[in-house]
Design an enzyme around this catalytic site. Sequence first.
Site, PDB file in Angstrom:
ATOM      1  N   CYS A   2       0.598  -1.212  -0.110  1.00 54.25           N
ATOM      2  CA  CYS A   2       0.158   0.136   0.163  1.00 54.25           C
ATOM      3  C   CYS A   2       0.670   1.182  -0.034  1.00 54.25           C
ATOM      4  O   CYS A   2       1.812   1.371   0.763  1.00 54.25           O
ATOM      5  CB  CYS A   2      -0.833   0.124   1.201  1.00 54.25           C
ATOM      6  SG  CYS A   2      -1.986  -1.383   1.418  1.00 54.25           S
ATOM      7  N   ARG A  28       5.477   0.152  -5.754  1.00 55.86           N
ATOM      8  CA  ARG A  28       5.641  -0.831  -4.485  1.00 55.86           C
ATOM      9  C   ARG A  28       4.339  -1.843  -4.844  1.00 55.86           C
ATOM     10  O   ARG A  28       4.687  -2.969  -3.986  1.00 55.86           O
ATOM     11  CB  ARG A  28       4.795   0.072  -3.401  1.00 55.86           C
ATOM     12  CG  ARG A  28       5.845   1.383  -3.063  1.00 55.86           C
ATOM     13  CD  ARG A  28       5.037   2.171  -2.220  1.00 55.86           C
ATOM     14  NE  ARG A  28       4.918   1.801  -1.046  1.00 55.86           N
ATOM     15  CZ  ARG A  28       5.532   2.005   0.061  1.00 55.86           C
ATOM     16  NH1 ARG A  28       6.875   2.465  -0.081  1.00 55.86           N
ATOM     17  NH2 ARG A  28       5.576   1.505   1.438  1.00 55.86           N
ATOM     18  N   TRP A  71      -2.836  -2.686  -1.628  1.00 57.11           N
ATOM     19  CA  TRP A  71      -2.261  -4.133  -1.821  1.00 57.11           C
ATOM     20  C   TRP A  71      -3.080  -4.960  -0.950  1.00 57.11           C
ATOM     21  O   TRP A  71      -2.886  -4.864   0.090  1.00 57.11           O
ATOM     22  CB  TRP A  71      -0.793  -4.386  -1.808  1.00 57.11           C
ATOM     23  CG  TRP A  71      -0.211  -5.789  -1.924  1.00 57.11           C
ATOM     24  CD1 TRP A  71       0.190  -5.948  -3.272  1.00 57.11           C
ATOM     25  CD2 TRP A  71      -0.085  -6.834  -1.142  1.00 57.11           C
ATOM     26  NE1 TRP A  71       0.528  -7.177  -3.198  1.00 57.11           N
ATOM     27  CE2 TRP A  71       0.563  -7.783  -1.764  1.00 57.11           C
ATOM     28  CE3 TRP A  71      -0.206  -7.084   0.247  1.00 57.11           C
ATOM     29  CZ2 TRP A  71       0.847  -9.003  -1.413  1.00 57.11           C
ATOM     30  CZ3 TRP A  71      -0.043  -8.304   0.743  1.00 57.11           C
ATOM     31  CH2 TRP A  71       0.361  -9.058  -0.207  1.00 57.11           C
ATOM     32  N   ASN A  97      -2.052   1.648   6.057  1.00 55.31           N
ATOM     33  CA  ASN A  97      -1.278   0.818   5.732  1.00 55.31           C
ATOM     34  C   ASN A  97      -0.792   0.007   6.993  1.00 55.31           C
ATOM     35  O   ASN A  97      -0.633   0.507   7.759  1.00 55.31           O
ATOM     36  CB  ASN A  97       0.015   1.450   5.136  1.00 55.31           C
ATOM     37  CG  ASN A  97       0.952   0.270   4.334  1.00 55.31           C
ATOM     38  OD1 ASN A  97       0.681  -0.729   4.276  1.00 55.31           O
ATOM     39  ND2 ASN A  97       2.137   1.129   3.792  1.00 55.31           N
ATOM     40  N   GLY A  98      -0.853  -1.501   6.865  1.00 53.82           N
ATOM     41  CA  GLY A  98      -0.806  -2.239   7.913  1.00 53.82           C
ATOM     42  C   GLY A  98      -2.089  -3.327   8.173  1.00 53.82           C
ATOM     43  O   GLY A  98      -2.886  -3.318   7.237  1.00 53.82           O
ATOM     44  N   GLU A 464      17.943 -18.933  -4.591  1.00 56.23           N
ATOM     45  CA  GLU A 464      17.795 -17.508  -5.218  1.00 56.23           C
ATOM     46  C   GLU A 464      17.362 -18.090  -6.805  1.00 56.23           C
ATOM     47  O   GLU A 464      16.321 -17.327  -7.296  1.00 56.23           O
ATOM     48  CB  GLU A 464      19.103 -17.037  -5.134  1.00 56.23           C
ATOM     49  CG  GLU A 464      18.718 -15.530  -6.010  1.00 56.23           C
ATOM     50  CD  GLU A 464      17.833 -14.605  -5.693  1.00 56.23           C
ATOM     51  OE1 GLU A 464      17.068 -14.807  -5.010  1.00 56.23           O
ATOM     52  OE2 GLU A 464      17.508 -13.765  -6.562  1.00 56.23           O
ATOM     53  N   LYS A 468      13.741 -16.896  -8.451  1.00 59.48           N
ATOM     54  CA  LYS A 468      13.512 -16.095  -9.551  1.00 59.48           C
ATOM     55  C   LYS A 468      12.702 -16.813 -10.422  1.00 59.48           C
ATOM     56  O   LYS A 468      11.586 -16.454 -11.135  1.00 59.48           O
ATOM     57  CB  LYS A 468      14.960 -15.859 -10.191  1.00 59.48           C
ATOM     58  CG  LYS A 468      15.875 -15.249  -9.655  1.00 59.48           C
ATOM     59  CD  LYS A 468      15.217 -13.613  -9.480  1.00 59.48           C
ATOM     60  CE  LYS A 468      14.844 -13.517  -8.091  1.00 59.48           C
ATOM     61  NZ  LYS A 468      14.998 -12.313  -7.134  1.00 59.48           N
ATOM     62  N   GLU A 471       8.697 -16.597  -9.167  1.00 58.43           N
ATOM     63  CA  GLU A 471       7.970 -15.365  -9.079  1.00 58.43           C
ATOM     64  C   GLU A 471       8.012 -14.924 -10.401  1.00 58.43           C
ATOM     65  O   GLU A 471       6.875 -14.401 -10.695  1.00 58.43           O
ATOM     66  CB  GLU A 471       8.498 -14.497  -8.057  1.00 58.43           C
ATOM     67  CG  GLU A 471      10.004 -14.197  -8.275  1.00 58.43           C
ATOM     68  CD  GLU A 471      10.683 -13.290  -7.134  1.00 58.43           C
ATOM     69  OE1 GLU A 471       9.825 -12.677  -6.268  1.00 58.43           O
ATOM     70  OE2 GLU A 471      11.730 -13.195  -7.236  1.00 58.43           O
ATOM     71  N   HIS A 487      17.583 -38.006   0.786  1.00 60.78           N
ATOM     72  CA  HIS A 487      16.936 -38.131   1.808  1.00 60.78           C
ATOM     73  C   HIS A 487      15.459 -37.814   1.821  1.00 60.78           C
ATOM     74  O   HIS A 487      14.761 -37.313   2.285  1.00 60.78           O
ATOM     75  CB  HIS A 487      17.643 -37.002   2.984  1.00 60.78           C
ATOM     76  CG  HIS A 487      18.943 -37.388   3.176  1.00 60.78           C
ATOM     77  ND1 HIS A 487      19.348 -38.254   4.132  1.00 60.78           N
ATOM     78  CD2 HIS A 487      19.978 -36.683   2.739  1.00 60.78           C
ATOM     79  CE1 HIS A 487      20.736 -38.467   3.960  1.00 60.78           C
ATOM     80  NE2 HIS A 487      21.290 -37.422   3.445  1.00 60.78           N
ATOM     81  N   LYS A 582       6.630  -4.690  -4.041  1.00 59.30           N
ATOM     82  CA  LYS A 582       8.090  -4.516  -3.959  1.00 59.30           C
ATOM     83  C   LYS A 582       8.401  -4.313  -2.630  1.00 59.30           C
ATOM     84  O   LYS A 582       9.501  -4.881  -2.112  1.00 59.30           O
ATOM     85  CB  LYS A 582       8.390  -3.351  -4.903  1.00 59.30           C
ATOM     86  CG  LYS A 582       9.865  -2.951  -4.920  1.00 59.30           C
ATOM     87  CD  LYS A 582      10.547  -3.939  -5.862  1.00 59.30           C
ATOM     88  CE  LYS A 582      12.130  -3.572  -5.834  1.00 59.30           C
ATOM     89  NZ  LYS A 582      12.703  -5.036  -6.323  1.00 59.30           N
TER      90      LYS A 582
HETATM   91  C1  F6R Z   1      12.210 -11.645  -4.530  1.00 54.76           C
HETATM   92  C2  F6R Z   1      12.271 -10.284  -3.974  1.00 54.76           C
HETATM   93  C3  F6R Z   1      11.696 -10.331  -2.854  1.00 54.76           C
HETATM   94  C4  F6R Z   1      12.598  -9.547  -1.659  1.00 54.76           C
HETATM   95  C5  F6R Z   1      11.847  -9.477  -0.182  1.00 54.76           C
HETATM   96  C6  F6R Z   1      12.715  -8.803   0.680  1.00 54.76           C
HETATM   97  O1  F6R Z   1      12.683 -11.316  -5.803  1.00 54.76           O
HETATM   98  O2  F6R Z   1      12.219  -9.225  -4.449  1.00 54.76           O
HETATM   99  O3  F6R Z   1      12.055 -11.648  -2.190  1.00 54.76           O
HETATM  100  O4  F6R Z   1      13.804  -9.861  -1.753  1.00 54.76           O
HETATM  101  O5  F6R Z   1      10.519  -8.946  -0.119  1.00 54.76           O
HETATM  102  O6  F6R Z   1      12.674  -7.206  -0.051  1.00 54.76           O
HETATM  103  P1  F6R Z   1      13.725  -6.149   0.695  1.00 54.76           P
HETATM  104  O7  F6R Z   1      15.142  -6.430   0.136  1.00 54.76           O
HETATM  105  O8  F6R Z   1      13.276  -4.919   0.232  1.00 54.76           O
HETATM  106  O9  F6R Z   1      13.688  -6.186   1.996  1.00 54.76           O
END
Ligand code: F6R
Length: 587
Positions: A2, A28, A71, A97-98, A464, A468, A471, A487, A582
Amino acid sequence: MCGIFGYVGKDNNVGNLILEGLKTLEYRGYDSWGIAVKNGKTIEIEKKVGKIGDPKLRFPKSSIGIGHTRWATHGGVTVENAHPHLDCSRKIAVLHNGIIENFEELKKELLEQGHKFVSETDTEVMPHLIEEGLKKEGFASSVRDAFNRLKGLNAIVALNADSSEIIAAKTGSPLVIGVSDDGYYISSDSLGLVPHTRNLLFLEDNEMVILGKTLKLISLPRGEEKTPDIQTVDWKFEKVDKGKYKHFLLKEINEQPQVVENIALNYETEVKNLADLIDEAFGTFLLGCGTASYSGLAGTYLFSKIAKKHVNFSIGSEFNYLEDYLTPKSLVIPISQSGETIDVVEPVARAKQKGSRIAAITNVLGSTLYRQSDFKILLGAGPEKAVVGTKSFTAMVAVLLFTAYTLAKRQAEGKKMLSLAAENVSEILKNHVGENIQKLAATLKNREHIYVIGRGISYATALEATLKIKETACLHAEGFAGGELKHGVIALIEKGTPCIVIAPNDETYDDIISNAQEVKARGGIIIGIGPRPNKVFDHFLQTADVAEATIIPQVVVAQLLAYYLALARGIEDPDKPRNLAKSVTVK
Ligand code: F6R
């Protein structure tokens, strides 16, 4: 997540001003939006589901208004659930927001008092609580008393048709006030404020601000007046566009050589200071969420191998349950692109209360973590617009690797490794490997699952890589430590199952190749990523051997694979994966 934007002042085109402000918060992540402006003694509202685009707003001339990008948390993505929310008299509008943890109890009480609710949100209790308060006290006291009743970590902004003030309060999510000659602005971050003013007041938790002809800051819960600490910032905010690239994601993947090279060339002092803090500390803890957490996991291997130093790691949301370890001698290193992730911000606040030192690694100047920390390193990766983290990850790994080398008194070597990694990423981005990745993506696009294995630091790379793929391409992928295959996981391998093998030229090579053989023997298709070809690989995506920094080109290959998989699978906008935000400012 949000976003909040509001204004009170002399500009009487507030509808458009807020619309433009909301556009700066779009990155965001949101699913609906809304704006409320004061029109005489009434409030006019527009709310919409979907992206902001270029709407025709029909707001009257006004100089007080508030807006929100939502959001969804409580209640689906509908116009009714979009903010702002109104009370029964339609005179009070609230943005939030929250998460109001006790909203059900408050709603029950308000329903018994005769209030009518039109949304499924937790937020809607707030305008009704203020409406109740106004029966016995003024606007500011009503907002304060209503806000004091909320449980959880929240930020709210309230507008009253019978007042010329905007009131905001917070116990969680970020709020920044912009102070200019023409009036006061309020926003979830400073990005949208800087075009208007560089005089900023960062609201702290348990503060409330009353914005009208003047600015009044009070502390919660009781309401004592405080002196605002308005800072004049000289930050440069770059306006970013996609340039020649179709998506921000591809642009940001391509920016990584410069980001890593910048760290190699310019961060000697920063990493030396961080290395000294780690050296002095009695227990160091790396914290992060999602992509940032995998950089932290990689960090534990880097510090162990390069600096012979045990550094702990926890995902942010779990650290609350480990904080009993903390003492004033502990060092906590939160790692966060946004610097606003609540699952990191909250445990850091608790660690601070215990007297531990905080050394943040973040990409955003002025963010909550940046301000909370005793020591900070900015990643210098530039704005990351795609929701999926790419250049922030390689920057985090580069900082940790450089720090580990510095701690080991081998700084020059670390610098060289990073420069070589940056060079190799440039080659990967320029040459045929990109082509191979596109072809490979086309062959994998209809698979239901992809597995990724690695050992040592490559276990973090595997996790990682799978994040990628999940998502960006909306494809199920899972990462495992190679040793864990037997295992249990191997039960999932059948003819044609793709398995990516992260195989740097290090002490894990022989064992991970054995694991690849085991998968192949059961019909799996093996995709190797690393410097050394091997007969077991059905596909091979080659990177250079840059010692511990090999993780950087390997991750870039995985990012490209995820991007091309997304395109091959017809994902419309890889910059904004479904359901993701984001900046994750709720728990
Ligand atoms: C994945 C991604 C999220 C962020 C996570 C932490 O590609 O972007 O998993 O890494 O939400 O975000 P920050 O780094 O802003 O704390």
